[in-house]
Design an enzyme around this catalytic site. Structure first.
Site: not given
Ligand code: PRP
Ligand code: URA
Length: 209
Positions: A104, A108, A200, A203
């Site tokens: 994400r 944005t 997160d 993380d």
């Molecule tokens: C997180 C999660 C989803 C997304 C959800 O990934 O694992 O893929 O956010 O958010 P959304 O419903 O608003 O799209 P992130 O972007 O943190 O990436 P990562 O898994 O690489 O940490």
């Molecule tokens: N992605 C995450 O990992 N946590 C949230 O709460 C939303 C998006």
């Protein structure tokens, strides 16, 4: 939202309580993500069709059914989705696995796709997407769009925590996709994080922050 199935079980609430706690460390967090993924997968396979087979118990022959792993593929959304993979593989060890890379954009909040690799016969399989968090729903919608563009007809989405806003968006755009979630939380905050959520997920699984 008839296509949203929430696991309502004291055992799941117990595991989620530990998972959400900010004091829970990486090792335990990872183990819990895997365990909850296993329960989500169990629930998602409640409608599985079995191949009829005759086996012999120590007592007699019997007609029974077996799951055909060749009918399925799991697709984690990178990175956090990988945390659920070992859990679902325990349920169905021979299913094929694809990967969709998405993050994400932090300003944005829109998903950015950076990787797509799925089994070549993906259109013949039921696809089970795994990602612990469904927040705005943007990542889920884009992943489903990509898979449908490759001809996939039956898709399920497994997530540990979801927000009502994201569930509404995904079920509106893809009413045919069943979503299995361990818990539907209250809302999104101004940074589009799930409240109360768990922070997160990526993380916390990889210890990057
Ligand atoms: C997180 C999660 C989803 C997304 C959800 O990934 O694992 O893929 O956010 O958010 P959304 O419903 O608003 O799209 P992130 O972007 O943190 O990436 P990562 O898994 O690489 O940490
Ligand atoms: N992605 C995450 O990992 N946590 C949230 O709460 C939303 C998006």
């Amino acid at each position: 939202m008839k296509n949203v199935i929430e696991l309502k079980h004291p055992l799941i609430e117990h595991k989620l309580a530990i998972l959400r706690d900010k004091k829970t460390g990486t090792k335990e967090f990872r183990e819990l993500v895997e365990e909850i993924a296993m329960f989500l997968c169990y629930e998602a396979l409640a409608d599985a069709k079995l191949d009829e087979e005759t086996i012999e118990t120590p007592i007699c022959k019997m007609k029974t059914g077996k799951l055909n792993d060749d009918n399925y593929a799991f697709i984690p959304i990178l990175r956090a989705g990988m945390g659920m993979l070992d859990g679902v593989i325990q349920v169905m060890p021979n299913a094929k696995i694809g990967h969709i890379g998405m993050y994400r954009d932090e300003t944005t909040f829109e998903p950015v796709n950076y990787f797509f690799k799925v089994p070549k016969d993906i259109e013949k399989r039921e696809v089970i997407i795994i990602d612990p968090m469904l927040a705005t729903g943007g990542s889920a919608i884009d992943a489903i769009d990509l898979l449908k563009s490759k001809g996939v007809k039956k898709i399920k989405f497994l997530c540990i925590i979801s927000a009502p806003e994201g569930l509404k968006a995904v079920t509106k755009k893809h009413p045919d996709v069943k979503i299995f979630t361990a818990h539907i939380d209250e809302k999104l905050n101004e940074n589009k994080y799930i409240v109360p959520g768990l922070g997160d997920a990526g993380d916390r699984i990889y210890g990057t922050k």
